[in-house]
Design an enzyme around this catalytic site. Sequence first.
Site, PDB file in Angstrom:
ATOM      1  N   GLU A 118     -12.034 -20.946  20.697  1.00  0.00           N
ATOM      2  CA  GLU A 118     -11.516 -20.460  21.973  1.00  0.00           C
ATOM      3  C   GLU A 118     -10.001 -20.587  22.079  1.00  0.00           C
ATOM      4  O   GLU A 118      -9.403 -20.141  23.046  1.00  0.00           O
ATOM      5  CB  GLU A 118     -12.183 -21.201  23.133  1.00  0.00           C
ATOM      6  CG  GLU A 118     -13.444 -20.515  23.622  1.00  0.00           C
ATOM      7  CD  GLU A 118     -14.574 -20.541  22.604  1.00  0.00           C
ATOM      8  OE1 GLU A 118     -14.552 -21.438  21.718  1.00  0.00           O
ATOM      9  OE2 GLU A 118     -15.453 -19.680  22.663  1.00  0.00           O
ATOM     10  N   ASP A 171       3.020   9.382   7.105  1.00  0.00           N
ATOM     11  CA  ASP A 171       1.911   8.791   7.848  1.00  0.00           C
ATOM     12  C   ASP A 171       2.011   9.057   9.335  1.00  0.00           C
ATOM     13  O   ASP A 171       3.106   9.201   9.872  1.00  0.00           O
ATOM     14  CB  ASP A 171       1.926   7.256   7.698  1.00  0.00           C
ATOM     15  CG  ASP A 171       1.416   6.808   6.350  1.00  0.00           C
ATOM     16  OD1 ASP A 171       0.744   7.598   5.690  1.00  0.00           O
ATOM     17  OD2 ASP A 171       1.692   5.650   5.993  1.00  0.00           O
TER      18      ASP A 171
END
Length: 245
Positions: A118, A171
Amino acid sequence: MRIDVLTIFPEMFPCWLGSSILKHTIEKGLVDIKVHNIRDYTHDRHHTVDDYPYGGGAGMIFKPEPVFKTVEAVKSTITDERVLPIIMLTPQGRLFTQQVAGELSAHRNMLLICGRYEGVDARVHEHLVTDEISIGDYVLSGGELAAMVVMESVIRLLPGVLGSEDSALEDSHVAGLLEYPQYTRPPEYRGWKVPEVLLSGNHAQIAAWRREQAIRRTLERRPELLEKAKLTTKERELVESLKNR
Ligand code: ADE
């Protein structure tokens, strides 16, 4: 470039490291990736890397000592004096983009810390890491996949990695536009034809067609990108006319 990755799941990396382009890049000596198990830097019998959060709450928190110890051990093996980015992969980091990939590819070394559970003790964020990166607004169970995403996009920008130096420049996102559609043989498949212009051999016309397709596609799918894209006056006019349709 040398990249050191700190994780408690080192077994997630070998398959990816052994895959095609990356494998060749490593064999060519263009990049050296070292994966370190944070558990190896614990000193108790159970190799504990996490503990309960002070103040209560759900889940476990990464302890600071093993992370500091691993980073210090790794740093002591890096002789290059230049700036060493120490990057934590976390959903709370700055958003990873092609621009950030370009920025990171200029470094000689970088160190990636894969968070888990967490959270990570805040002292790691405050006193150890120099940068925090998120690969998107969603939550993964840990930073390992995010670290691979970052490494893969950074590594393909290193000189000599791609066959043709042009391919990285074309790209999607590099020029602030999405990439134009690509076709290969056959010229007709199930009745669907490759656009005539691509078969014409006229390079100027092909370049113009591709540029327009990139603009149309970006407008359709990611219109917000066009605000920052470098467009000529004529291209801006095209965008406006397409918008008003
Ligand atoms: N760890 C968990 N979620 C993440 C994300 N979106 N980006 C980077 N690291 C993460």
